[in-house]
Design an enzyme around this catalytic site. Structure first.
Site, PDB file in Angstrom:
ATOM      1  N   ASP A  24      45.530  49.465  49.695  1.00 19.27           N
ATOM      2  CA  ASP A  24      46.221  48.209  49.954  1.00 19.27           C
ATOM      3  C   ASP A  24      47.451  48.162  49.049  1.00 19.27           C
ATOM      4  O   ASP A  24      47.557  48.929  48.088  1.00 19.27           O
ATOM      5  CB  ASP A  24      45.269  47.049  49.664  1.00 19.27           C
ATOM      6  CG  ASP A  24      45.887  45.698  49.964  1.00 19.27           C
ATOM      7  OD1 ASP A  24      46.681  45.612  50.906  1.00 19.27           O
ATOM      8  OD2 ASP A  24      45.587  44.740  49.228  1.00 19.27           O
ATOM      9  N   ASP A  30      41.695  45.154  46.941  1.00 21.64           N
ATOM     10  CA  ASP A  30      41.336  44.105  45.985  1.00 21.64           C
ATOM     11  C   ASP A  30      41.003  42.776  46.625  1.00 21.64           C
ATOM     12  O   ASP A  30      40.642  41.825  45.938  1.00 21.64           O
ATOM     13  CB  ASP A  30      42.497  43.889  44.996  1.00 21.64           C
ATOM     14  CG  ASP A  30      43.680  43.187  45.644  1.00 21.64           C
ATOM     15  OD1 ASP A  30      43.906  43.377  46.849  1.00 21.64           O
ATOM     16  OD2 ASP A  30      44.388  42.443  44.934  1.00 21.64           O
TER      17      ASP A  30
END
Length: 877
Positions: free
Chosen positions: A353, A623
């Site tokens: 990400d 996350d």
């Protein structure tokens, strides 16, 4: 074990026709978004005054509580059972049970000690991993303002039902998937679902045009998002598992997928089982038919089966992984699942990400520029005072400006300025102003907001302390400069001011005073990369790990960040294009594309599966809540220090420090672990394969058993013990530069070429014992001679197989492995003259035997080294 394709499709292609309810739910959201509010209420049989208590209770019984799917916590017993369920453990336990039934307690003890040690170590290492879905349940343990019986009341989120009318305000969490009915400046933070750090506006207007991604609907709010500012009224459409967020929760409930490491271990286990299915019956029949003692033949065949079984594998694997976990813990990296260490080393693709992983996960003021584009401290000063004195809800950009706290003292804000008035922000004006009075009794209106609005209201511009009239030509230059900043991924606001006389002690300012402004400059914001990101990516590239960016953020911001960390941005694949791709098309595109933007959460998981279908071992670093399914689907899931709880719980590895440089160390540690595990597997499999050729041949022509069952087991026990220090061994540096995966075909070739070499020297030993020492009528002497030669060759050959280099010269084993090898062969030689010799069936060997043994060992090591060098040149790793 891959997720069922229909589940993937339901999450990734919500508007396609397919079985199940989830497709219908996504289609319903898209349909409702295109309807007017009154039509929405009519369709779902609700009304603006809300449901009655009786209606809500009836619906609750029908649709259930507003709770998401969650897995049941595993009991300690079930955790233990899960560690037992693999073919090797079952095979070893079966052999141990048969050994017990035949009265061979020694074999029983040896086998079950190895099995239990491996199971117990793994059990306690993995006990720390809790159920990820529990964290999702915790997120909805709050209340919502609901209209029931025409009154606003607070209810637990679990009590909401479809058709409920709810009120939304700043700070509220959206309690379900809802359709907005009315909205005033309603802005939501959807970062948990999309990864985009800036708030998005929600309105009551019906959506126009074809919309394929539900997360892009402007009048639908989703469970898991929260209100940044503004107010609104909405009607509940979906609750519980039917929400978009609930579908994510469902995708991480249940068993983890079988990773490449698990598949490799299982394939090797079945390879050894196939060898046993051929060799053991052959040994049993040959000895039974030739010696006519079927019980003796059975016990010998059972001992051969134990010898063929790499019973040390569970312990070697677990100790290697545990050692790797402890090494990573010293680097402040938590390993939640042991197998993930090896998968880390095997990974040839790392998907990550962007927000919060590569970047710092927060908005930072990167630039403060005057009207000509030069850095200006005055712009920073005025921007700081505006944010400092505003009393409304401070957004992420205000917080970024106020992080320059040193300006408070430098400007002596409280001493030199007094707040007079404030014109709050609203989304129609897209600006806000504060009015301050300085020590010269001047009242200064400082205005900040959207660039086009501020420039429209500015009639003058300040450049290097001088004031000029605005001209169309220069205005165009400024607009182009702002466009360039936007194209580089910056969020840009403008700063302007206006000076009033301070004659009125109690002035009252209105939005009409936000006119005839003096444009001062611009402030540019960005979520910047972590300092360690570029170096970490470069180090991973040197280790031949390809890095791919998977983000829900837009392609402009993503491209800028990727350029900053040294990645090519020529080819960016958007989620809207992925929606239209078949699985095969995506698999091809995933291999050639490094940056994916504007992805729905399930599309990250889809990309990981696409890469895995092409034979890649894939790591994923994320996350956010939206990353949880991808973290679980990857061969190794990695979360960072700032991750939300659910991401940490769904991951295998957690980086406790902000630096990403530990990624390189994790990859290296994983490859060391894999290297040491494959040393044992190659050595055990090739040695066992060669020994079985020798056993089958000897059984065919000898008038007695080639070796007594107790001697086979003793040999196997000593040989296994000599391998216990393998986890302490080092791995050659050049071996660590490439990702390493299980390739059973390569392992089979290695066994076929290296294994028979030991048989050559076994048959040489047979010849020496039978024709030099005349052991035709002395089985004990034959048994002793082969026992010693077999133990010496098996124990020493690990030093040849452990490296592609010249053993002892270019590459030396660790001291524990060297000392253990010497200790085992010394102990084995001593057994032939020890007090245990009679019990074990040994007799003293002639002095000439030891001299011939030394010659055979030298020849064995030399021949194995030559074949090994040829093998690697011809076949590679």
């Amino acid at each position: 074990m891959e997720l069922p394709r229909h589940i993937l499709k339901q999450l990734q292609h919500p508007n396609r026709l397919m079985s199940g309810d989830k497709a219908k739910h996504s289609n319903q959201l898209i349909e409702i978004s295109g309807m007017e509010p009154d039509a929405v209420l009519k369709k779902i049989e609700s009304r603006s005054s809300g449901l009655s208590t009786q209606e809500a209770d009836a619906l609750a019984k029908q649709v259930g509580l507003n709770e998401i799917a969650r897995g049941k916590p595993k009991s300690l017993l079930m955790r233990l059972v899960d560690n037992v369920k693999n073919p090797l453990v079952i095979l070893l336990a079966s052999l141990g049970f048969v050994s017990y039934l035949t009265g061979d307690l020694r074999a029983t003890i040896v086998i079950f000690v190895m099995v239990l040690l491996g199971i117990v170590l793994r059990f306690f290492q993995e006990l720390r991993a809790d159920n990820a879905a529990e964290k999702l349940k915790d997120m909805v343990s709050t209340t919502a303002t609901v209209v029931r019986d025409g009154k606003d009341i607070d209810l637990p989120l679990g009590m909401l039902v479809p058709g409920d009318i709810i009120r939304l305000g700043a700070g509220d969490m959206v309690p379900a998937d809802v359709r907005v009915l009315t909205a005033k400046d309603l802005f939501l933070n959807q970062a948990a679902l999309t990864g985009e750090s800036m708030p998005v506006e929600k309105t009551a207007a019906s959506a126009s045009g074809e919309m394929r991604n539900p997360l892009e609907l402007t009048n639908i709010c989703f469970l898991g998002s929260d209100v940044e500012s503004g107010t609104g009224t909405a009607v509940v459409i979906h609750t519980g598992d039917k929400t978009y967020f609930g579908s994510l929760a469902a995708s991480i409930v249940g068993e983890r997928e079988v990773t490449s490491f698990d598949k490799g271990i299982n394939k090797f286990t079945w390879l050894m089982i196939r060898f046993m299915m051929v060799m053991v019956p052959a040994v049993f029949l040959l000895n039974g038919l030739s010696k006519h003692n079927w019980l003796e033949a059975f016990l010998f065949a059972l001992a051969v089966a134990v010898g063929l079984t790499p019973e040390m594998l569970p312990m070697i694997v677990t100790v290697n992984l545990s050692k790797g976990a402890m090494s990573m813990a010293n680097k402040k990296v938590i390993v939640k699942r042991l197998n993930s260490i090896q998968n880390f080393g095997a990974a040839d693709v790392l998907c990550t990400d962007k927000t919060g992983t590569l970047t710092q996960g927060k908005i930072i003021l990167e630039k403060h520029l005057d009207a000509r584009g030069n850095t200006s401290q005055r712009v920073l000063h005025y921007g700081y005072m505006n944010s400092y004195y505003q009393t409304g809800l401070k957004n992420l950009m205000d917080e970024a400006i106020l992080n320059h706290g040193d300006l408070n003292d430098a400007l002596q804000v409280d001493e030199n300025f007094r707040k007079i008035d404030e014109l709050p922000f609203d989304f129609k004006r897209r600006r806000m102003s504060v009015i301050l009075e300085n020590n010269q009794n001047q009242q200064i209106l400082i205005c900040k907001g959207a660039v086009e609005e501020i420039m429209r209201l500015s009639t003058q511009v300040e450049v290097e302390g001088q004031i000029f009239e605005v001209t169309a030509e220069h205005d165009e230059h400024r607009k182009r400069r702002v466009r360039e900043l936007n194209e580089d991924g910056f969020r840009v606001i403008a700063i302007a001011y206006r000076i009033f006389s301070g004659e009125n002690d109690e002035p009252h300012y209105t939005i009409e005073d936000e006119s005839n402004l003096i444009l001062m400059g611009f402030m540019a914001f960005l979520d910047p990369p972590k300092e360690s990101t570029m170096e970490a990516l470069q180090r991973l590239k040197k280790l031949n790990v390809s890095v791919k960016i998977l983000t829900g953020d837009n392609d402009v911001v993503t491209a800028y960040i990727c350029k900053q960390v040294g990645m090519s941005v020529e080819n960016i694949l958007l989620g809207s294009r992925i929606e239209k791709m078949s699985e095969e098309e995506l698999a091809e595109a995933a291999e050639t594309t490094d940056i994916f933007a504007k992805l729905a959460p399930a599309q990250k998981e889809q990309i990981i599966h696409a890469l895995q279908s092409k034979g890649h071992v894939v790591g994923f670093m994320g996350d956010g809540i939206n990353d949880a399914p991808a973290l679980k689907a990857a061969d190794v899931g990695i979360s960072v220090d700032s991750a939300v709880d659910i991401a940490k719980e769904s991951s295998d590895i957690i980086l406790l420090e902000n630096s990403l440089l530990v990624l390189e160390q994790g990859v290296m540690e994983g490859r060391r672990v894999f290297g040491n595990i494959t040393k044992y597997i190659k050595m055990a499999a090739s040695s066992s394969f060669g020994n079985m050729f020798s056993v089958v041949g000897a059984s065919a022509f000898l008038p007695f058993l080639p070796m007594l069952p107790i001697q086979v087991l003793t040999n196997n026990l000593l040989y296994d013990f000599s391998q216990t220090p393998i986890p302490t061994d080092e791995v050659d540096a050049d071996w660590l530069t490439q990702p390493r995966q299980w390739t059973i075909g390569s392992l089979q070739r290695f066994i076929l070429f290296i294994g028979p070499i030991s048989s050559i020297f076994d048959y040489t030993t047979f010849f020496i014992m039978l024709y030099v020492f005349h052991a035709w009528n002395n089985p004990a002497l034959f048994h002793t001679g082969w026992f010693v030669e077999s133990l010496f060759t098996q124990t020493l050959i690990i030093h040849v197989i452990r490296t592609r280099k010249i053993p002892f010269v270019e590459s030396r084993a660790s001291w524990p492995l060297i000392l253990t090898s010497l200790g085992i062969i010394t102990f084995g030689a001593w057994l032939t003259i020890s007090p245990l010799a009679t019990t074990l069936g040994f007799v003293p060997l002639p002095a000439l035997y030891w001299g011939l043994l030394v010659i055979m060992l030298v020849c064995y090591v030399a021949l194995t080294q030559m074949v090994k060098v040829w093998f690697y040149k011809k076949f590679g790793e």
